[in-house]
Design a protein around this motif. Structure first.
Motif, PDB file in Angstrom:
ATOM      1  N   GLY A 108      37.517 -68.493 -38.770  1.00  0.00           N
ATOM      2  CA  GLY A 108      38.038 -69.503 -37.862  1.00  0.00           C
ATOM      3  C   GLY A 108      37.689 -70.924 -38.251  1.00  0.00           C
ATOM      4  O   GLY A 108      37.902 -71.851 -37.456  1.00  0.00           O
ATOM      5  N   HIS A 127      38.768 -72.350 -33.241  1.00  0.00           N
ATOM      6  CA  HIS A 127      39.439 -71.058 -33.202  1.00  0.00           C
ATOM      7  C   HIS A 127      38.411 -69.941 -33.033  1.00  0.00           C
ATOM      8  O   HIS A 127      37.354 -69.947 -33.673  1.00  0.00           O
ATOM      9  N   SER A 170      46.434 -69.058 -35.162  1.00  0.00           N
ATOM     10  CA  SER A 170      45.282 -68.169 -35.272  1.00  0.00           C
ATOM     11  C   SER A 170      45.542 -66.807 -34.645  1.00  0.00           C
ATOM     12  O   SER A 170      46.423 -66.638 -33.793  1.00  0.00           O
ATOM     13  N   THR A 220      45.227 -77.737 -27.726  1.00  0.00           N
ATOM     14  CA  THR A 220      45.152 -76.289 -27.919  1.00  0.00           C
ATOM     15  C   THR A 220      46.115 -75.628 -26.954  1.00  0.00           C
ATOM     16  O   THR A 220      46.073 -75.884 -25.750  1.00  0.00           O
TER      17      THR A 220
END
Length: 510
Positions: A301, A324, A345, A365
Protein backbone atom coordinates in the motif's frame (compact mmCIF):
# COMPACT_ATOMS: atom_id res chain seq x y z
CA UNK A 1 -0.07 -12.54 -0.58
CA UNK A 2 -1.47 -10.27 -3.23
CA UNK A 3 -4.06 -11.69 -5.54
CA UNK A 4 -1.72 -10.99 -8.43
CA UNK A 5 1.10 -12.95 -6.87
CA UNK A 6 -0.78 -16.22 -6.56
CA UNK A 7 1.64 -19.12 -6.74
CA UNK A 8 1.47 -21.45 -9.70
CA UNK A 9 3.87 -23.17 -12.04
CA UNK A 10 3.47 -20.55 -14.73
CA UNK A 11 4.24 -17.54 -12.59
CA UNK A 12 1.98 -14.62 -11.61
CA UNK A 13 -0.45 -12.95 -13.95
CA UNK A 14 -2.53 -9.82 -13.53
CA UNK A 15 -5.60 -10.41 -11.38
CA UNK A 16 -4.36 -13.61 -9.83
CA UNK A 17 -3.18 -16.51 -11.91
CA UNK A 18 -2.77 -17.80 -15.39
CA UNK A 19 -6.07 -19.46 -16.32
CA UNK A 20 -6.11 -22.96 -17.72
CA UNK A 21 -5.67 -22.94 -21.50
CA UNK A 22 -8.88 -23.04 -23.48
CA UNK A 23 -9.07 -25.92 -25.93
CA UNK A 24 -11.17 -24.87 -28.91
CA UNK A 25 -10.84 -26.45 -32.35
CA UNK A 26 -11.44 -23.82 -34.97
CA UNK A 27 -14.11 -25.39 -37.16
CA UNK A 28 -16.57 -23.31 -39.13
CA UNK A 29 -19.63 -25.32 -38.20
CA UNK A 30 -21.46 -23.49 -35.44
CA UNK A 31 -24.91 -24.80 -36.21
CA UNK A 32 -24.93 -26.75 -32.98
CA UNK A 33 -25.54 -23.52 -31.14
CA UNK A 34 -28.74 -22.86 -32.96
CA UNK A 35 -27.34 -20.32 -35.37
CA UNK A 36 -29.39 -19.21 -38.31
CA UNK A 37 -26.33 -17.61 -39.89
CA UNK A 38 -23.22 -19.60 -40.73
CA UNK A 39 -19.99 -17.81 -40.06
CA UNK A 40 -17.02 -18.25 -42.40
CA UNK A 41 -13.67 -19.48 -41.14
CA UNK A 42 -10.83 -16.97 -41.05
CA UNK A 43 -8.12 -18.42 -43.26
CA UNK A 44 -4.39 -18.02 -42.58
CA UNK A 45 -3.31 -17.00 -46.07
CA UNK A 46 0.31 -16.23 -45.39
CA UNK A 47 1.60 -18.86 -42.95
CA UNK A 48 4.35 -16.43 -42.06
CA UNK A 49 7.25 -17.01 -39.73
CA UNK A 50 8.98 -14.00 -38.27
CA UNK A 51 12.62 -14.06 -37.35
CA UNK A 52 14.43 -11.42 -35.38
CA UNK A 53 17.99 -10.99 -34.25
CA UNK A 54 17.09 -12.13 -30.76
CA UNK A 55 13.98 -14.29 -30.92
CA UNK A 56 11.82 -16.33 -33.28
CA UNK A 57 8.08 -15.69 -33.20
CA UNK A 58 5.17 -17.50 -34.75
CA UNK A 59 2.50 -15.36 -36.37
CA UNK A 60 0.28 -15.11 -39.41
CA UNK A 61 -2.46 -12.92 -40.77
CA UNK A 62 -4.44 -13.91 -37.71
CA UNK A 63 -1.45 -15.21 -35.83
CA UNK A 64 -2.10 -18.96 -35.48
CA UNK A 65 -2.37 -22.20 -37.39
CA UNK A 66 -5.94 -23.22 -38.06
CA UNK A 67 -5.98 -25.84 -35.31
CA UNK A 68 -5.02 -23.31 -32.66
CA UNK A 69 -6.86 -20.23 -33.79
CA UNK A 70 -9.18 -18.61 -31.26
CA UNK A 71 -12.35 -16.61 -31.80
CA UNK A 72 -12.87 -12.90 -32.34
CA UNK A 73 -16.47 -11.78 -32.30
CA UNK A 74 -18.30 -8.65 -33.33
CA UNK A 75 -21.21 -7.28 -31.34
CA UNK A 76 -22.76 -4.50 -33.38
CA UNK A 77 -25.21 -2.30 -31.53
CA UNK A 78 -27.98 -3.03 -31.06
CA UNK A 79 -28.03 -6.66 -32.22
CA UNK A 80 -25.19 -9.05 -31.35
CA UNK A 81 -24.10 -11.40 -34.07
CA UNK A 82 -21.63 -14.21 -34.51
CA UNK A 83 -20.89 -17.84 -33.91
CA UNK A 84 -23.67 -19.85 -32.37
CA UNK A 85 -26.04 -16.92 -32.10
CA UNK A 86 -29.68 -16.80 -32.91
CA UNK A 87 -31.31 -13.59 -33.98
CA UNK A 88 -31.02 -10.60 -31.69
CA UNK A 89 -34.56 -11.15 -30.50
CA UNK A 90 -34.19 -14.90 -30.01
CA UNK A 91 -33.46 -16.56 -26.67
CA UNK A 92 -30.42 -18.41 -28.07
CA UNK A 93 -28.29 -15.36 -28.94
CA UNK A 94 -24.63 -16.31 -28.45
CA UNK A 95 -22.60 -13.71 -26.57
CA UNK A 96 -18.83 -14.12 -26.59
CA UNK A 97 -17.39 -14.22 -23.09
CA UNK A 98 -20.82 -14.91 -21.61
CA UNK A 99 -22.32 -17.87 -23.44
CA UNK A 100 -20.90 -21.37 -23.01
CA UNK A 101 -19.89 -23.54 -25.93
CA UNK A 102 -21.47 -26.96 -26.01
CA UNK A 103 -19.44 -30.06 -26.93
CA UNK A 104 -18.54 -29.97 -30.61
CA UNK A 105 -19.18 -26.26 -30.99
CA UNK A 106 -16.41 -23.99 -32.16
CA UNK A 107 -15.83 -20.29 -32.84
CA UNK A 108 -14.04 -18.56 -35.68
CA UNK A 109 -13.26 -14.87 -36.25
CA UNK A 110 -15.37 -13.00 -38.78
CA UNK A 111 -12.94 -11.19 -41.14
CA UNK A 112 -15.70 -8.85 -42.33
CA UNK A 113 -15.68 -7.14 -38.91
CA UNK A 114 -11.99 -6.16 -38.99
CA UNK A 115 -9.92 -3.73 -40.99
CA UNK A 116 -6.80 -5.40 -39.58
CA UNK A 117 -6.10 -8.47 -37.43
CA UNK A 118 -2.75 -9.99 -36.50
CA UNK A 119 -1.86 -12.25 -33.57
CA UNK A 120 1.69 -13.15 -32.62
CA UNK A 121 3.43 -15.13 -29.92
CA UNK A 122 6.49 -14.22 -27.87
CA UNK A 123 8.86 -16.70 -26.18
CA UNK A 124 7.04 -16.14 -22.87
CA UNK A 125 3.68 -14.47 -22.19
CA UNK A 126 3.78 -10.76 -21.36
CA UNK A 127 1.64 -9.33 -18.58
CA UNK A 128 2.26 -5.71 -19.52
CA UNK A 129 3.42 -3.64 -22.49
CA UNK A 130 3.42 -0.09 -23.80
CA UNK A 131 3.28 1.51 -27.25
CA UNK A 132 6.17 3.79 -28.25
CA UNK A 133 5.21 6.96 -30.17
CA UNK A 134 7.30 7.25 -33.32
CA UNK A 135 8.35 9.73 -36.01
CA UNK A 136 6.26 8.15 -38.77
CA UNK A 137 3.47 10.72 -38.41
CA UNK A 138 0.11 11.09 -36.71
CA UNK A 139 -3.29 10.03 -38.01
CA UNK A 140 -1.76 7.32 -40.20
CA UNK A 141 -4.18 5.39 -42.43
CA UNK A 142 -1.77 3.79 -44.89
CA UNK A 143 -1.29 0.03 -44.95
CA UNK A 144 0.85 -1.92 -44.29
CA UNK A 145 1.30 -0.32 -40.86
CA UNK A 146 4.37 -0.10 -38.62
CA UNK A 147 4.52 0.34 -34.84
CA UNK A 148 6.96 0.04 -31.94
CA UNK A 149 6.29 -1.48 -28.52
CA UNK A 150 8.07 -2.50 -25.34
CA UNK A 151 7.08 -5.35 -23.02
CA UNK A 152 8.37 -7.58 -20.25
CA UNK A 153 8.13 -11.36 -20.08
CA UNK A 154 6.84 -13.88 -17.55
CA UNK A 155 9.14 -16.88 -17.77
CA UNK A 156 8.24 -19.94 -15.71
CA UNK A 157 9.67 -20.01 -12.19
CA UNK A 158 12.57 -22.38 -12.82
CA UNK A 159 13.52 -20.43 -15.94
CA UNK A 160 13.17 -16.92 -14.54
CA UNK A 161 16.71 -16.21 -15.73
CA UNK A 162 15.24 -16.09 -19.26
CA UNK A 163 13.11 -13.05 -18.49
CA UNK A 164 13.74 -10.01 -20.62
CA UNK A 165 12.58 -6.54 -21.46
CA UNK A 166 11.64 -6.77 -25.14
CA UNK A 167 11.81 -3.80 -27.52
CA UNK A 168 9.83 -4.67 -30.65
CA UNK A 169 9.09 -3.31 -34.10
CA UNK A 170 6.00 -4.59 -35.92
CA UNK A 171 6.07 -3.83 -39.64
CA UNK A 172 4.10 -4.99 -42.68
CA UNK A 173 0.83 -5.08 -40.72
CA UNK A 174 -1.58 -5.48 -43.60
CA UNK A 175 -5.31 -4.83 -43.65
CA UNK A 176 -7.76 -7.68 -44.14
CA UNK A 177 -7.94 -9.29 -47.55
CA UNK A 178 -11.61 -8.98 -48.46
CA UNK A 179 -11.34 -11.09 -51.57
CA UNK A 180 -11.93 -8.19 -53.94
CA UNK A 181 -15.13 -7.28 -52.18
CA UNK A 182 -13.98 -3.75 -51.47
CA UNK A 183 -14.14 -1.77 -48.28
CA UNK A 184 -16.89 0.61 -47.40
CA UNK A 185 -14.59 2.82 -45.38
CA UNK A 186 -12.80 5.09 -47.85
CA UNK A 187 -10.41 6.27 -45.14
CA UNK A 188 -8.66 2.93 -45.32
CA UNK A 189 -8.77 2.59 -49.11
CA UNK A 190 -5.43 4.25 -49.68
CA UNK A 191 -3.52 3.63 -52.91
CA UNK A 192 -0.64 2.33 -50.82
CA UNK A 193 -2.77 -0.19 -48.95
CA UNK A 194 -1.54 -3.74 -49.49
CA UNK A 195 -3.39 -6.79 -48.23
CA UNK A 196 -0.59 -9.07 -49.43
CA UNK A 197 2.22 -7.53 -47.38
CA UNK A 198 4.12 -10.00 -45.20
CA UNK A 199 4.25 -8.90 -41.55
CA UNK A 200 7.73 -8.50 -40.11
CA UNK A 201 8.67 -8.59 -36.43
CA UNK A 202 12.05 -7.45 -35.12
CA UNK A 203 13.07 -7.44 -31.47
CA UNK A 204 15.87 -6.49 -29.12
CA UNK A 205 16.05 -8.13 -25.70
CA UNK A 206 17.41 -6.63 -22.49
CA UNK A 207 18.03 -9.30 -19.83
CA UNK A 208 16.01 -9.00 -16.62
CA UNK A 209 16.39 -11.18 -13.55
CA UNK A 210 12.70 -11.13 -12.68
CA UNK A 211 9.18 -11.24 -14.09
CA UNK A 212 7.79 -7.90 -15.28
CA UNK A 213 4.58 -6.91 -13.51
CA UNK A 214 4.12 -3.52 -15.18
CA UNK A 215 6.04 -1.57 -17.81
CA UNK A 216 5.59 2.00 -19.03
CA UNK A 217 7.52 4.18 -21.51
CA UNK A 218 8.23 7.91 -21.42
CA UNK A 219 9.83 10.11 -24.05
CA UNK A 220 11.91 12.97 -22.74
CA UNK A 221 14.68 15.35 -23.84
CA UNK A 222 18.14 13.96 -23.14
CA UNK A 223 19.70 14.47 -19.71
CA UNK A 224 16.51 15.97 -18.36
CA UNK A 225 16.88 19.19 -20.33
CA UNK A 226 14.11 20.99 -22.22
CA UNK A 227 16.04 20.90 -25.48
CA UNK A 228 18.14 18.33 -27.28
CA UNK A 229 17.50 14.96 -28.90
CA UNK A 230 14.61 12.96 -27.48
CA UNK A 231 15.24 9.79 -25.53
CA UNK A 232 12.83 6.96 -24.74
CA UNK A 233 12.87 5.79 -21.14
CA UNK A 234 11.20 2.64 -19.87
CA UNK A 235 10.32 1.87 -16.24
CA UNK A 236 9.82 -1.79 -15.35
CA UNK A 237 8.25 -2.93 -12.06
CA UNK A 238 9.28 -6.49 -11.33
CA UNK A 239 8.30 -9.38 -9.13
CA UNK A 240 11.55 -8.86 -7.20
CA UNK A 241 10.14 -5.49 -5.91
CA UNK A 242 12.88 -3.60 -7.77
CA UNK A 243 11.99 -0.98 -10.40
CA UNK A 244 14.40 -0.57 -13.31
CA UNK A 245 14.75 2.47 -15.56
CA UNK A 246 16.29 1.82 -18.99
CA UNK A 247 17.10 4.05 -21.93
CA UNK A 248 15.91 2.12 -25.00
CA UNK A 249 16.73 4.87 -27.51
CA UNK A 250 19.62 2.91 -29.05
CA UNK A 251 17.49 -0.22 -29.28
CA UNK A 252 14.82 1.63 -31.24
CA UNK A 253 17.45 3.27 -33.47
CA UNK A 254 18.95 -0.11 -34.30
CA UNK A 255 15.75 -1.16 -36.11
CA UNK A 256 15.98 1.61 -38.69
CA UNK A 257 19.61 2.77 -38.77
CA UNK A 258 22.05 0.41 -40.51
CA UNK A 259 25.15 -0.35 -38.52
CA UNK A 260 23.78 0.57 -35.09
CA UNK A 261 24.73 -2.13 -32.58
CA UNK A 262 23.45 -2.14 -29.01
CA UNK A 263 26.24 -2.71 -26.50
CA UNK A 264 26.07 -4.60 -23.22
CA UNK A 265 26.51 -1.27 -21.42
CA UNK A 266 23.40 0.11 -23.13
CA UNK A 267 21.44 -2.89 -21.83
CA UNK A 268 22.17 -1.90 -18.24
CA UNK A 269 19.58 0.15 -16.32
CA UNK A 270 20.13 3.86 -15.80
CA UNK A 271 18.78 3.45 -12.30
CA UNK A 272 17.41 0.75 -9.99
CA UNK A 273 14.77 1.81 -7.47
CA UNK A 274 15.01 -0.29 -4.29
CA UNK A 275 12.61 1.64 -2.06
CA UNK A 276 9.86 -0.99 -2.24
CA UNK A 277 10.06 -3.97 0.10
CA UNK A 278 7.18 -5.79 -1.60
CA UNK A 279 6.45 -6.36 -5.26
CA UNK A 280 3.88 -4.17 -6.95
CA UNK A 281 1.88 -3.52 -10.11
CA UNK A 282 1.26 0.24 -10.02
CA UNK A 283 3.57 2.39 -12.11
CA UNK A 284 3.16 5.49 -14.28
CA UNK A 285 5.18 8.38 -15.72
CA UNK A 286 3.85 11.91 -15.48
CA UNK A 287 3.15 13.02 -19.07
CA UNK A 288 3.61 16.67 -18.08
CA UNK A 289 7.06 16.32 -16.51
CA UNK A 290 9.48 16.33 -19.46
CA UNK A 291 12.55 15.40 -17.41
CA UNK A 292 10.80 12.36 -15.96
CA UNK A 293 8.71 11.86 -12.81
CA UNK A 294 7.67 8.33 -11.86
CA UNK A 295 5.14 7.08 -9.30
CA UNK A 296 5.28 3.46 -8.15
CA UNK A 297 2.98 1.57 -5.76
CA UNK A 298 3.38 -1.81 -4.08
CA UNK A 299 1.43 -4.58 -2.38
CA UNK A 300 2.07 -3.03 1.03
CA UNK A 301 0.00 0.00 0.00
CA UNK A 302 3.01 2.33 -0.23
CA UNK A 303 3.66 4.80 -3.06
CA UNK A 304 7.05 6.30 -3.89
CA UNK A 305 7.94 9.20 -6.20
CA UNK A 306 11.15 9.12 -8.25
CA UNK A 307 12.35 12.18 -10.18
CA UNK A 308 15.19 13.00 -12.52
CA UNK A 309 17.75 15.48 -11.26
CA UNK A 310 19.21 18.41 -13.16
CA UNK A 311 22.36 16.37 -13.70
CA UNK A 312 20.48 13.50 -15.33
CA UNK A 313 20.51 11.18 -12.31
CA UNK A 314 17.53 9.78 -10.41
CA UNK A 315 16.40 10.30 -6.84
CA UNK A 316 13.58 8.59 -4.94
CA UNK A 317 11.84 10.35 -2.07
CA UNK A 318 12.28 7.89 0.79
CA UNK A 319 9.09 9.16 2.49
CA UNK A 320 6.26 7.03 1.04
CA UNK A 321 2.76 8.29 0.42
CA UNK A 322 0.53 6.29 2.76
CA UNK A 323 -3.17 5.70 3.28
CA UNK A 324 -4.18 2.64 1.27
CA UNK A 325 -5.05 -0.36 3.44
CA UNK A 326 -4.57 -2.79 0.57
CA UNK A 327 -2.21 -3.24 -2.36
CA UNK A 328 -1.86 -0.38 -4.82
CA UNK A 329 -3.09 -1.84 -8.11
CA UNK A 330 -2.89 1.12 -10.51
CA UNK A 331 -1.49 4.64 -10.71
CA UNK A 332 -2.45 7.28 -13.28
CA UNK A 333 -1.03 10.80 -13.47
CA UNK A 334 -3.36 13.66 -14.26
CA UNK A 335 -3.30 14.72 -17.92
CA UNK A 336 -3.69 18.38 -16.92
CA UNK A 337 -1.75 18.84 -13.63
CA UNK A 338 1.86 17.69 -13.50
CA UNK A 339 2.02 17.02 -9.75
CA UNK A 340 -1.36 15.31 -9.29
CA UNK A 341 -2.05 11.60 -9.72
CA UNK A 342 -4.64 9.00 -8.78
CA UNK A 343 -4.23 5.53 -7.31
CA UNK A 344 -6.55 2.52 -7.21
CA UNK A 345 -6.32 -0.18 -4.58
CA UNK A 346 -7.54 -3.58 -3.47
CA UNK A 347 -9.11 -1.71 -0.54
CA UNK A 348 -11.83 -0.60 -3.00
CA UNK A 349 -10.80 3.05 -3.07
CA UNK A 350 -9.45 5.55 -5.57
CA UNK A 351 -7.36 8.32 -4.07
CA UNK A 352 -6.21 11.63 -5.54
CA UNK A 353 -2.75 12.84 -4.50
CA UNK A 354 -0.67 15.99 -4.82
CA UNK A 355 3.05 15.30 -4.48
CA UNK A 356 3.55 18.79 -3.05
CA UNK A 357 1.48 17.92 0.04
CA UNK A 358 3.54 17.97 3.24
CA UNK A 359 1.11 15.58 4.94
CA UNK A 360 1.98 12.73 2.53
CA UNK A 361 -1.75 11.90 2.58
CA UNK A 362 -4.29 11.81 -0.24
CA UNK A 363 -6.32 14.94 -0.98
CA UNK A 364 -9.46 12.91 -1.79
CA UNK A 365 -10.38 9.32 -0.94
CA UNK A 366 -13.42 7.68 -2.50
CA UNK A 367 -14.74 4.20 -1.71
CA UNK A 368 -16.05 3.24 -5.14
CA UNK A 369 -16.28 -0.56 -4.85
CA UNK A 370 -16.62 -3.39 -2.37
CA UNK A 371 -14.14 -5.34 -4.49
CA UNK A 372 -10.55 -4.74 -5.49
CA UNK A 373 -10.18 -1.84 -7.92
CA UNK A 374 -7.70 -3.28 -10.41
CA UNK A 375 -7.29 -0.67 -13.13
CA UNK A 376 -7.89 2.97 -14.04
CA UNK A 377 -7.66 5.33 -17.00
CA UNK A 378 -7.72 9.13 -16.91
CA UNK A 379 -9.33 10.66 -20.00
CA UNK A 380 -6.87 12.71 -22.06
CA UNK A 381 -9.72 14.67 -23.65
CA UNK A 382 -11.73 15.51 -20.53
CA UNK A 383 -9.54 15.51 -17.46
CA UNK A 384 -12.52 15.45 -15.12
CA UNK A 385 -13.38 11.89 -16.26
CA UNK A 386 -11.77 8.79 -14.78
CA UNK A 387 -12.61 5.19 -15.73
CA UNK A 388 -12.04 2.25 -13.38
CA UNK A 389 -12.50 -1.51 -13.36
CA UNK A 390 -12.82 -3.90 -10.43
CA UNK A 391 -12.46 -7.56 -9.50
CA UNK A 392 -16.22 -8.19 -9.80
CA UNK A 393 -16.16 -7.41 -13.53
CA UNK A 394 -17.75 -3.97 -13.11
CA UNK A 395 -16.26 -0.97 -14.85
CA UNK A 396 -17.46 2.60 -14.61
CA UNK A 397 -16.79 6.26 -15.31
CA UNK A 398 -16.50 8.92 -12.62
CA UNK A 399 -16.75 12.71 -12.81
CA UNK A 400 -14.05 14.01 -10.48
CA UNK A 401 -15.81 17.35 -10.17
CA UNK A 402 -18.34 15.66 -7.90
CA UNK A 403 -15.66 14.21 -5.60
CA UNK A 404 -15.18 16.23 -2.45
CA UNK A 405 -12.62 15.83 0.34
CA UNK A 406 -13.95 13.95 3.38
CA UNK A 407 -17.19 13.07 1.58
CA UNK A 408 -19.11 10.45 3.57
CA UNK A 409 -21.32 9.15 0.77
CA UNK A 410 -20.21 6.79 -1.97
CA UNK A 411 -20.05 8.72 -5.27
CA UNK A 412 -22.41 7.99 -8.12
CA UNK A 413 -20.73 6.98 -11.40
CA UNK A 414 -21.53 8.76 -14.64
CA UNK A 415 -21.85 5.31 -16.18
CA UNK A 416 -21.45 1.78 -14.83
CA UNK A 417 -21.49 -1.57 -16.63
CA UNK A 418 -21.77 -5.04 -15.10
CA UNK A 419 -21.38 -6.83 -18.43
CA UNK A 420 -18.18 -8.78 -17.77
CA UNK A 421 -18.52 -11.60 -15.26
CA UNK A 422 -14.79 -11.87 -14.59
CA UNK A 423 -12.29 -9.33 -13.26
CA UNK A 424 -11.47 -6.23 -15.31
CA UNK A 425 -7.77 -6.39 -16.20
CA UNK A 426 -7.36 -3.20 -18.29
CA UNK A 427 -9.31 -0.10 -19.25
CA UNK A 428 -8.25 2.76 -21.53
CA UNK A 429 -9.91 5.79 -23.04
CA UNK A 430 -9.64 6.38 -26.77
CA UNK A 431 -6.83 8.95 -27.29
CA UNK A 432 -8.99 11.40 -29.31
CA UNK A 433 -12.63 10.43 -28.66
CA UNK A 434 -13.94 11.15 -25.17
CA UNK A 435 -16.81 8.66 -25.49
CA UNK A 436 -14.93 5.52 -26.61
CA UNK A 437 -13.37 3.12 -24.09
CA UNK A 438 -11.55 -0.21 -24.50
CA UNK A 439 -11.84 -2.80 -21.72
CA UNK A 440 -10.05 -6.13 -21.20
CA UNK A 441 -11.36 -8.76 -18.81
CA UNK A 442 -10.70 -12.20 -17.40
CA UNK A 443 -13.45 -13.69 -19.58
CA UNK A 444 -10.93 -13.72 -22.48
CA UNK A 445 -12.38 -10.68 -24.22
CA UNK A 446 -11.51 -7.12 -25.16
CA UNK A 447 -14.65 -5.02 -25.49
CA UNK A 448 -15.14 -1.62 -27.11
CA UNK A 449 -17.74 0.79 -25.76
CA UNK A 450 -19.35 4.02 -26.99
CA UNK A 451 -20.70 5.97 -24.04
CA UNK A 452 -22.50 8.39 -26.37
CA UNK A 453 -24.96 5.71 -27.56
CA UNK A 454 -28.53 6.05 -26.39
CA UNK A 455 -31.39 3.97 -27.74
CA UNK A 456 -34.82 5.33 -28.49
CA UNK A 457 -37.96 3.32 -27.64
CA UNK A 458 -38.11 1.58 -31.03
CA UNK A 459 -34.49 0.47 -30.87
CA UNK A 460 -35.02 -0.76 -27.32
CA UNK A 461 -37.74 -3.11 -28.58
CA UNK A 462 -35.29 -4.57 -31.10
CA UNK A 463 -32.84 -5.51 -28.34
CA UNK A 464 -35.39 -6.77 -25.86
CA UNK A 465 -34.43 -10.40 -26.47
CA UNK A 466 -30.75 -9.91 -25.71
CA UNK A 467 -30.32 -10.06 -21.97
CA UNK A 468 -27.79 -7.86 -20.22
CA UNK A 469 -26.15 -6.50 -23.37
CA UNK A 470 -25.83 -2.72 -23.01
CA UNK A 471 -26.46 -0.70 -26.16
CA UNK A 472 -23.12 1.05 -25.59
CA UNK A 473 -21.26 -2.19 -26.33
CA UNK A 474 -19.79 -1.85 -29.82
CA UNK A 475 -17.54 -4.85 -30.30
CA UNK A 476 -16.25 -7.99 -28.59
CA UNK A 477 -12.79 -9.28 -29.55
CA UNK A 478 -11.90 -12.74 -28.26
CA UNK A 479 -8.38 -12.77 -26.79
CA UNK A 480 -7.15 -15.63 -24.61
CA UNK A 481 -6.13 -14.51 -21.12
CA UNK A 482 -6.53 -10.83 -22.04
CA UNK A 483 -4.47 -8.75 -19.64
CA UNK A 484 -3.72 -5.28 -21.02
CA UNK A 485 -5.00 -3.23 -23.95
CA UNK A 486 -3.77 0.06 -25.43
CA UNK A 487 -4.90 2.27 -28.29
CA UNK A 488 -2.18 3.23 -30.74
CA UNK A 489 -2.04 7.05 -30.47
CA UNK A 490 -0.94 7.58 -34.10
CA UNK A 491 -2.92 4.93 -36.02
CA UNK A 492 -6.60 5.80 -35.49
CA UNK A 493 -8.80 3.02 -34.15
CA UNK A 494 -5.96 0.50 -33.80
CA UNK A 495 -5.56 -1.49 -30.60
CA UNK A 496 -2.91 -3.79 -29.22
CA UNK A 497 -3.75 -6.34 -26.51
CA UNK A 498 -1.58 -8.80 -24.61
CA UNK A 499 -2.29 -12.03 -22.78
CA UNK A 500 -1.31 -15.49 -23.89
CA UNK A 501 -0.11 -13.71 -27.05
CA UNK A 502 -0.26 -10.27 -28.66
CA UNK A 503 -3.20 -9.19 -30.81
CA UNK A 504 -3.09 -6.15 -33.09
CA UNK A 505 -6.43 -5.22 -34.57
CA UNK A 506 -8.66 -2.51 -35.96
CA UNK A 507 -12.39 -3.06 -36.16
CA UNK A 508 -14.96 -1.60 -38.50
CA UNK A 509 -16.85 -0.33 -35.43
CA UNK A 510 -14.35 2.37 -34.43
Amino acid sequence: MSKRAAENDDGPLKAGHRPDPMHMDMDVDTAGAGSDKEMGEFEDEFEDEFESEDEIFEAGVDGRPDAEREADMDLDTPAPAGAGGGTASGPSAFIVGRSKLEPGQTLAPDPSTYHMLHNLSTPWPCLSFDIIPDALGDNRKVYPATMYTVSGTQAEGARSHENALMVMKFAGLSRMDRGGGGDSDSDDDDDDADEDADPILESKSIPLASTTNRIRAHQTPAAGLTTGPATTLVATMTESSHVYIHDITPHLASFDTPGVIVSDKQNRPLSTIRAHKAEGYALDWSPLSPAGRLATGDNDGLIYITSRTDGGGWVTDTRPLTGHTGSVEEIQWSPSEDKVFSSASSDGTIRIWDVRSKSRKAMITMQISNADVNVMSWSRQRSNLLASGDDDGVWGVWDLRSWKPNAADKPTPVASFDYHKEQITSVEWHPTDDSIVAVAAGDNTVTLWDLAVELDDEESKDTAGVQDVPPQLLFVHYHEQAKEVHWHPQIPGTLVATGQEFSIFKTISV
